[in-house]
Design a protein around this motif. Structure first.
Motif, PDB file in Angstrom:
ATOM      1  N   ASP A 125       0.685  -1.226   0.049  1.00 49.01           N
ATOM      2  CA  ASP A 125      -0.070   0.240  -0.612  1.00 49.01           C
ATOM      3  C   ASP A 125       1.154   1.141  -0.359  1.00 49.01           C
ATOM      4  O   ASP A 125       0.248   1.655  -0.502  1.00 49.01           O
ATOM      5  CB  ASP A 125      -0.493   0.085   1.091  1.00 49.01           C
ATOM      6  N   GLU A 126       2.157   0.704   0.548  1.00 49.15           N
ATOM      7  CA  GLU A 126       2.554   2.283   0.236  1.00 49.15           C
ATOM      8  C   GLU A 126       3.393   2.776  -0.716  1.00 49.15           C
ATOM      9  O   GLU A 126       3.745   3.390  -1.196  1.00 49.15           O
ATOM     10  CB  GLU A 126       3.587   1.674   1.539  1.00 49.15           C
ATOM     11  N   ARG A 127       3.933   1.323  -1.880  1.00 52.74           N
ATOM     12  CA  ARG A 127       5.040   2.049  -3.048  1.00 52.74           C
ATOM     13  C   ARG A 127       4.235   1.061  -3.723  1.00 52.74           C
ATOM     14  O   ARG A 127       4.811  -0.112  -3.185  1.00 52.74           O
ATOM     15  CB  ARG A 127       5.387   2.623  -2.797  1.00 52.74           C
ATOM     16  N   GLY A 128       4.713   1.106  -5.300  1.00 52.87           N
ATOM     17  CA  GLY A 128       4.493   0.064  -6.052  1.00 52.87           C
ATOM     18  C   GLY A 128       5.361  -0.691  -6.331  1.00 52.87           C
ATOM     19  O   GLY A 128       7.335  -0.512  -6.112  1.00 52.87           O
ATOM     20  N   SER A 129       5.909  -2.414  -7.370  1.00 53.53           N
ATOM     21  CA  SER A 129       7.085  -2.623  -7.640  1.00 53.53           C
ATOM     22  C   SER A 129       7.906  -1.822  -8.706  1.00 53.53           C
ATOM     23  O   SER A 129       7.175  -1.267  -9.485  1.00 53.53           O
ATOM     24  CB  SER A 129       6.290  -3.977  -7.997  1.00 53.53           C
ATOM     25  N   ALA A 130       8.912  -2.111  -8.589  1.00 57.85           N
ATOM     26  CA  ALA A 130      10.015  -1.305  -9.520  1.00 57.85           C
ATOM     27  C   ALA A 130       9.927  -2.548 -10.656  1.00 57.85           C
ATOM     28  O   ALA A 130      10.565  -2.196 -11.885  1.00 57.85           O
ATOM     29  CB  ALA A 130      11.301  -1.916  -8.750  1.00 57.85           C
ATOM     30  N   GLY A 131       9.282  -3.545 -10.656  1.00 59.86           N
ATOM     31  CA  GLY A 131       9.468  -4.112 -11.998  1.00 59.86           C
ATOM     32  C   GLY A 131      10.561  -5.197 -12.335  1.00 59.86           C
ATOM     33  O   GLY A 131      11.073  -5.513 -14.014  1.00 59.86           O
ATOM     34  N   ILE A 132      11.762  -5.727 -11.537  1.00 60.87           N
ATOM     35  CA  ILE A 132      12.755  -5.915 -11.793  1.00 60.87           C
ATOM     36  C   ILE A 132      12.281  -7.583 -10.761  1.00 60.87           C
ATOM     37  O   ILE A 132      12.441  -7.510  -9.738  1.00 60.87           O
ATOM     38  CB  ILE A 132      13.499  -5.591 -10.960  1.00 60.87           C
ATOM     39  N   ASN A 133      13.541  -8.779 -11.928  1.00 63.17           N
ATOM     40  CA  ASN A 133      13.405  -9.649 -11.310  1.00 63.17           C
ATOM     41  C   ASN A 133      14.793 -10.172 -11.697  1.00 63.17           C
ATOM     42  O   ASN A 133      15.177 -10.039 -12.860  1.00 63.17           O
ATOM     43  CB  ASN A 133      12.157 -10.411 -12.361  1.00 63.17           C
ATOM     44  N   VAL A 134      14.995 -11.438 -10.487  1.00 63.55           N
ATOM     45  CA  VAL A 134      16.584 -11.996 -11.287  1.00 63.55           C
ATOM     46  C   VAL A 134      16.582 -13.241 -11.883  1.00 63.55           C
ATOM     47  O   VAL A 134      15.582 -13.762 -11.063  1.00 63.55           O
ATOM     48  CB  VAL A 134      17.189 -11.843 -10.174  1.00 63.55           C
ATOM     49  N   LEU A 135      17.044 -13.792 -12.948  1.00 64.84           N
ATOM     50  CA  LEU A 135      16.224 -15.209 -13.758  1.00 64.84           C
ATOM     51  C   LEU A 135      17.646 -15.572 -13.220  1.00 64.84           C
ATOM     52  O   LEU A 135      17.293 -17.143 -13.736  1.00 64.84           O
ATOM     53  CB  LEU A 135      16.324 -13.778 -15.258  1.00 64.84           C
ATOM     54  N   TRP A 136      18.867 -15.372 -12.808  1.00 65.15           N
ATOM     55  CA  TRP A 136      20.022 -16.078 -12.478  1.00 65.15           C
ATOM     56  C   TRP A 136      21.019 -14.737 -11.907  1.00 65.15           C
ATOM     57  O   TRP A 136      21.065 -14.039 -11.775  1.00 65.15           O
ATOM     58  CB  TRP A 136      20.303 -15.836 -13.725  1.00 65.15           C
ATOM     59  N   PRO A 137      21.965 -16.366 -10.672  1.00 65.81           N
ATOM     60  CA  PRO A 137      22.106 -16.981 -10.523  1.00 65.81           C
ATOM     61  C   PRO A 137      21.655 -18.145 -10.013  1.00 65.81           C
ATOM     62  O   PRO A 137      20.449 -17.732  -9.092  1.00 65.81           O
ATOM     63  CB  PRO A 137      23.679 -17.285 -10.214  1.00 65.81           C
ATOM     64  N   ASP A 138      20.808 -18.808 -10.220  1.00 65.48           N
ATOM     65  CA  ASP A 138      20.469 -20.384  -8.972  1.00 65.48           C
ATOM     66  C   ASP A 138      21.590 -21.045  -9.159  1.00 65.48           C
ATOM     67  O   ASP A 138      22.646 -21.743  -9.326  1.00 65.48           O
ATOM     68  CB  ASP A 138      20.324 -21.548 -10.614  1.00 65.48           C
ATOM     69  N   LEU A 139      21.378 -20.985  -7.515  1.00 67.69           N
ATOM     70  CA  LEU A 139      22.990 -21.065  -6.768  1.00 67.69           C
ATOM     71  C   LEU A 139      23.031 -22.631  -6.466  1.00 67.69           C
ATOM     72  O   LEU A 139      24.101 -22.403  -6.018  1.00 67.69           O
ATOM     73  CB  LEU A 139      21.764 -20.354  -5.024  1.00 67.69           C
ATOM     74  N   SER A 140      22.663 -23.370  -7.294  1.00 71.12           N
ATOM     75  CA  SER A 140      22.474 -24.691  -6.634  1.00 71.12           C
ATOM     76  C   SER A 140      22.844 -25.325  -8.312  1.00 71.12           C
ATOM     77  O   SER A 140      23.517 -26.960  -8.341  1.00 71.12           O
ATOM     78  CB  SER A 140      20.901 -25.622  -6.233  1.00 71.12           C
ATOM     79  N   ASN A 141      23.150 -24.549  -8.579  1.00 67.44           N
ATOM     80  CA  ASN A 141      23.556 -25.049 -10.318  1.00 67.44           C
ATOM     81  C   ASN A 141      25.413 -25.607 -10.829  1.00 67.44           C
ATOM     82  O   ASN A 141      25.878 -24.407  -9.851  1.00 67.44           O
ATOM     83  CB  ASN A 141      22.970 -24.054 -11.480  1.00 67.44           C
TER      84      ASN A 141
END
Length: 276
Positions: A125-141
């Motif tokens: 309710d305070e503010r919206g999302s920045a729209g940033i997503n992290v696609l990598w790294p997969d720490l288990s890879n």
């Protein structure tokens, strides 16, 4: 309106996002005595009315955190997004020392595939999302674990780079690949989700060594690939795709309005026959 800007900083990377929400994001930096005042002044102006600012470090290489002490002194970094590492260097510059201080401080937020955080990709309710997503790294890879071991031994840092995607609802999207190398990208092709993306910043400043493999390009289907300022003889120009080279365009500013991206070049003599 969101604004994405890629600075021409030589053989390095530095971008910012002025989000449509109450967010401001800097991705990597390569500041010097020649460009620091100009760039920091612009960052101050662009972020002045934003409530949340973050710095995302794709990986611990000097050309991606150079001058971070200048930035941190002028605009204190309160949110430092970083892939968890214990990188060491034979020569510890002032920039690397500050990077390590931020990396190991309470200001650090460790990023990895699918991570979430207010207000990076989680709104309230305070503010919206920045729209940033992290696609990598997969720490288990296994390939990533091998790359991280090399990084922590002070041997090579490129392949611990994070893959960062910024998307606007019903609008364009942008992808940063740090300095990932071609062979590594090919090895993890089946382990990373790569949605169609409007603008992709070529890995490793556009060098042949970081050519985005076809297995990635087919999924990303980019409308524009931005190629950095590596020496021309080392660049891959991505035949069959529209590209903008920062060697020619200089600073590139992208204004996002609706489903369109308006491109502006700091080189007044630059033009692009493939764009209206």
């Amino acid at each position: 309106m969101s604004v994405v800007k890629s600075f021409a900083v030589g053989a390095g990377d530095m971008c910012y996002i002025r989000h449509g929400s109450d967010n401001f994001t800097i991705i990597d930096c390569d500041l010097s005595d020649e460009n620091a005042d100009r760039i920091i002044d612009e960052l101050r102006r662009a972020s002045a009315d934003k409530g949340v600012s973050r710095f995302i470090s794709t990986h611990p290489d000097e050309d991606h955190f150079g001058g971070i002490h200048l930035l941190d002194d002028a605009m204190p970094i309160l949110n430092f997004y970083v892939v968890k590492n214990q990188a060491i260097k034979d020569v510890e510059t002032e920039s690397f020392t500050r990077y390590c201080q931020l990396r190991d401080s309470e200001k650090a937020f460790h990023i990895y595939k699918g991570c979430s955080r207010k207000w990076m990709n989680d709104k309230d309710d305070e503010r919206g999302s920045a729209g940033i997503n992290v696609l990598w790294p997969d720490l288990s890879n296994a390939y990533f674990k091998e790359a991280m071991a090399s990084c922590n031994a002070g041997e090579s840092y490129n392949n611990v780079s994070a893959v960062i995607r910024y998307s606007i609802k019903d609008g364009p999207s942008f992808l940063w690949l740090g300095d990932l190398e071609t062979e590594f990208m090919e090895s993890i092709s089946d382990s990373i989700n790569l949605p169609k993306t409007t603008v992709v910043f070529a890995a490793h400043h556009g060098r042949n060594s970081g050519k985005i493999p076809n297995s990635w390009l087919e999924k990303l289907d980019p409308q524009i690939i931005v190629i950095g300022e590596a020496p021309s003889r080392h660049l891959n120009y991505y035949t069959g795709y529209k590209t903008i080279t920062q060697n020619m365009a200089g600073d590139i500013t992208m204004h996002c309005e609706g489903n369109k991206v308006h491109f502006y070049s700091s080189n007044l003599n630059y033009w692009h026959k493939g764009l209206k």
